[in-house]
Design an enzyme around this catalytic site. Structure first.
Site, short mmCIF file in Angstrom:
data_model
loop_
_atom_site.label_atom_id
_atom_site.label_comp_id
_atom_site.label_asym_id
_atom_site.label_seq_id
_atom_site.Cartn_x
_atom_site.Cartn_y
_atom_site.Cartn_z
N GLU A 48 10.62 1.80 -12.48
CA GLU A 48 11.30 2.34 -13.66
C GLU A 48 12.41 1.38 -14.09
O GLU A 48 12.58 1.10 -15.29
CB GLU A 48 11.92 3.71 -13.37
N ALA B 100 -27.64 -12.53 17.87
CA ALA B 100 -27.51 -12.06 19.25
C ALA B 100 -26.55 -12.96 20.05
O ALA B 100 -25.85 -12.49 20.96
CB ALA B 100 -28.88 -12.01 19.91
#
Ligand code: NAP
Length: 326
Positions: free
Chosen positions: A57, A170
């Site tokens: 603000e 893997a």
């Protein structure tokens, strides 16, 4: 023609998007967005600045001549603060002085120094106040609300996987599963986090840099955190359990980059608020599964936990984000 509620919701959406500019540099303060509108025209825009001040603000009002906000509508994603601080004025007082006709608030502030007091201060000064409880505003404050509601940061889990749900071969090789565009997207997501976390397995396999390598955003590289029961390497904070994320000071947004063990640990502890999946059009077969050992015993308990929040294509890969229903 949009009705007044739809107009308010549209401006609040815009204020919430603006708030993203302050994420995560506004930490430890929430990143708030503010738009001042008069006769359908934007007078000024503001968002929380680096370090948390000025607030949105104050940032927006500073762009205006004195008196220019009179009669306008201020859209603010979070209730304007009501407390004075050494670092700046209370935003509710600033707005009271500026005298917009209306202040539309996306969400009330749970901080006891403000909770409801920002609203009454504005009302006492003759300003019309509307609280929307707007979903987009709340989402833009997800880290702030996670701290207030659960005492921990908002946690995003990232998974880059093959079509068949593998995050590595893997033998542990995971560079690279996804293409360049998806990897750049990951870096843009890192830039929105206060910290990135990986597990000991990923650290030992890849020693990832965990920084932001997008031109112009390099200084937005977040803090680095390791989940491990082992000795801490230099330059990285270590936590011993997923629940220790609540001990990481001033953190609103945590980005968890895996690997599989860490992903499972965070999900098991129900600490994941958002999952971001990058899926490459490749099939790995006998690779490292993205997740393991979650112990789901029946399908009904697996449903209704996640809702799709976002999806797009990134080169030949897809990106899908899911939000935890709570
Ligand atoms: N495709 C992707 O998105 C992606 C992302 C990251 C990694 N990866 C790949 O994934 C592989 C590594 O995955 P991973 O499953 O082997 O390892 P990981 O998930 O990176 O790390 C597992 C380790 O994390 C720590 N940890 C996990 N849960 C814990 C808990 N509840 N409490 C304390 N510590 C805990 C332990 O570390 P200590 O053993 O140190 O105690 C554990 O051994 C690598 O191949 C990497 O390349 C892929």
């Amino acid at each position: 023609m949009l009705n007044n509620n739809a107009i308010d919701a549209r401006w609040m959406d815009a204020a919430a998007r603006l708030a993203l500019r302050g994420r995560p540099v506004s930490s430890p303060n929430p990143s708030v967005g503010c738009i001042l509108v008069k006769d359908g025209q934007v007078l000024a825009r503001g968002w929380t600045q680096a370090g948390g001040r000025p607030h949105a603000e104050a940032h927006a009002l500073a762009a205006l001549e004195p008196g220019a906000a009179r009669g306008a509508t201020a859209y603010v994603t979070l209730e304007p603060c009501a407390h004075m601080s050494e670092r700046g004025p209370a935003c509710a007082e600033l707005l009271a002085d500026a005298q917009p006709k209306r202040v539309v608030i996306g969400a009330l502030d749970p901080d006891p120094r403000t909770a409801g007091k920002g609203v009454s201060l504005l009302q006492k000064s003759g300003i019309e106040v509307e609280v929307l409880d707007n979903e987009r505003a709340r989402k833009s404050l997800a880290g702030y609300f996670a701290r207030a509601d659960f005492g921990r940061p908002h946690v995003t889990l990232k998974l880059a996987m093959s079509l068949d749900g593998c995050i590595a071969l893997a033998d542990g090789t995971s560079q690279w599963i996804t293409g360049e565009t998806a990897r750049a997207h990951v870096h843009s997501r890192r830039a929105l986090a206060d910290a990135i976390l990986v597990g000991g397995g990923t650290w030992r396999a890849d020693t990832p840099r965990l920084d932001v390598r997008l031109p112009g955003l390099e200084e937005r590289s977040p803090r680095k955190v390791l989940l491990s029961r082992n000795e801490a390497p230099d330059g990285i904070e270590v936590i011993r359990s997923p629940h220790d994320v609540s001990k990481l000071d001033g953190l609103q947004y945590l980005y968890v980059e895996g690997g599989a063990g860490v992903a499972a640990s965070f999900l098991e502890a129900d600490l994941v608020d958002r999952i971001e999946v990058y899926r490459a059009p490749i099939i790995i077969g006998d690779g490292l599964r993205a997740l393991s050992g979650l112990g789901i015993g029946n399908l009904p308990s697996a449903h209704d936990r996640w809702v799709m929040a976002e999806a797009c294509q990134l080169g030949s890969d897809t990106f899908t984000a899911y939000q935890r229903r709570r």
